[in-house]
Design an enzyme around this catalytic site. Structure first.
Site, short mmCIF file in Angstrom:
data_model
loop_
_atom_site.label_atom_id
_atom_site.label_comp_id
_atom_site.label_asym_id
_atom_site.label_seq_id
_atom_site.Cartn_x
_atom_site.Cartn_y
_atom_site.Cartn_z
N ILE A 1 -11.61 7.99 0.44
CA ILE A 1 -12.98 8.00 0.96
C ILE A 1 -13.99 7.73 -0.14
CG2 ILE A 1 -14.76 9.43 2.07
CD1 ILE A 1 -12.58 8.36 3.96
N CYS B 1 -14.06 12.20 10.48
CA CYS B 1 -14.18 10.88 11.11
C CYS B 1 -14.01 10.98 12.62
CB CYS B 1 -13.15 9.91 10.51
SG CYS B 1 -11.44 10.50 10.56
#
Length: 337
Positions: free
Chosen positions: A13, A151
């Site tokens: 990420i 997410c």
């Protein structure tokens, strides 16, 4: 005014947030910290990505720092967040993407180095969670540590908000059909806390737990206790899909539901919620910046009060873009953008 940001943790990420920042005119990454990666290796991993392709820009290493498209990015290797000198670079905001410092107390260590606010790129046990387009307007200046949720929550919450606002969700169950991630195994290996999770990622459909649906209750309080869910980890490398089955108080045809989602996608949630009637599959959405892309042709209804809805998300790229959007939003509230 450009928001100056530091990134702690240059893993999956962290690097995707960095790549997104290059495309985001309101954000400037000024520093990166990762104690397990030296600068040349960091440059290599940023340049080459098996999922998203080669970095479209110039990457160099000068001394212990990175130079990206002519701009110097300070590179630190501190294990303790309290020792990272964020103030040297003017990094007012920090993206905490190690997956380790996910509580308020642990993330607050960044403030000792001069950062003023920390956004955790993961769910947090105690930090307030914000989902862009859903509850970001509840952010206040006094909050020092916040979470961008997961997410999956970023995919589910905008859709749930639209449906609940229009038709009122009585209760619901969610399944995310989720691509494998770095925590899974290339071959069968030990996983004492999650036996199934220790099985080969590329060969199996693996049932798993997720707190994403319950977390929606934290960003939409009216849905607290009304949603729960699970995950199926599948042998794909990126892009996932939420299957949301809900019971509605106000009856609606599937066409009416589609109209409501499309109106939100074209209006207040544009750029966050998408709508498509194309016959898409998962790879079609690799690199999509939206949080949630409603698949109008994939859903079904049993009757006007019981419906299954399907929405896609790039669990890497779309989520990372929201991290930056949240940073820009809170900077404006703070008076720093």
């Amino acid at each position: 005014m450009v928001v100056k940001v530091g990134i702690n943790g240059f893993g999956r990420i962290g690097r995707i947030v960095f790549r997104n920042a290059i495309e985001h005119n309101d954000v400037e990454i000024v520093a990166v910290n990762d104690p397990f990666i030296e600068p040349h290796y960091a440059a290599y991993m940023l340049k080459y990505d098996s999922q998203h392709g080669q970095f479209k820009g110039d990457i160099k290493v000068e001394g212990n720092d990175l130079t990206i498209n002519g701009k110097t990015i300070r590179f630190y290797t501190e294990k303790d967040p309290a020792n990272i000198p964020w103030s040297e670079t003017g990094a007012y905001y920090v993206v905490e993407s190690t997956g380790v410092f996910t509580t308020t107390d642990k993330a607050k260590a960044h403030l000792k180095g001069g950062a003023k606010k920390v956004v955790i790129s993961a769910p947090s046990a105690d930090a307030p969670m914000f989902v862009m387009g859903v509850n970001n307007e509840t952010y206040t200046k006094d909050i020092e540590v916040l979470s961008n949720a997961s997410c999956t929550t970023n995919c589910l919450a905008p859709l749930a908000k639209v449906i609940h606002d229009k038709f009122t969700i009585i209760e619901g169950l969610m399944t995310t059909v989720h691509s494998y991630t770095a925590t899974q195994k290339v071959v069968d290996g030990p996983s004492a806390k999650d036996w199934r999770g220790g099985r080969t990622a590329a060969q199996n459909i693996i049932p798993s737990s997720t707190g994403a649906a319950k977390a929606v209750g934290k960003v939409i309080p009216d849905l607290n206790g009304k949603l729960t869910g699970m995950s199926m980890r599948v042998p794909t490398s990126n892009v996932s899909v939420v299957d949301l089955t809900v019971r509605l108080e106000k009856g609606a045809t599937y066409d009416e539901i589609k109209e409501a989602v499309k109106a939100a996608a074209d209006g207040p949630l544009n750029g966050i919620l998408g709508y498509t009637e194309d016959e898409i599959v998962s790879t079609d959405l690799n690199g999509d910046t939206r949080s949630s892309i409603f698949d109008a042709k994939a859903g079904i209804s049993l009757n006007k009060n019981f419906v299954k809805l399907v929405s896609w998300y790039d669990n890497e790229w779309g989520y990372s873009r929201r991290v930056l959007d949240l940073l820009v939003y809170i900077a404006k509230v703070d008076g720093n953008a």
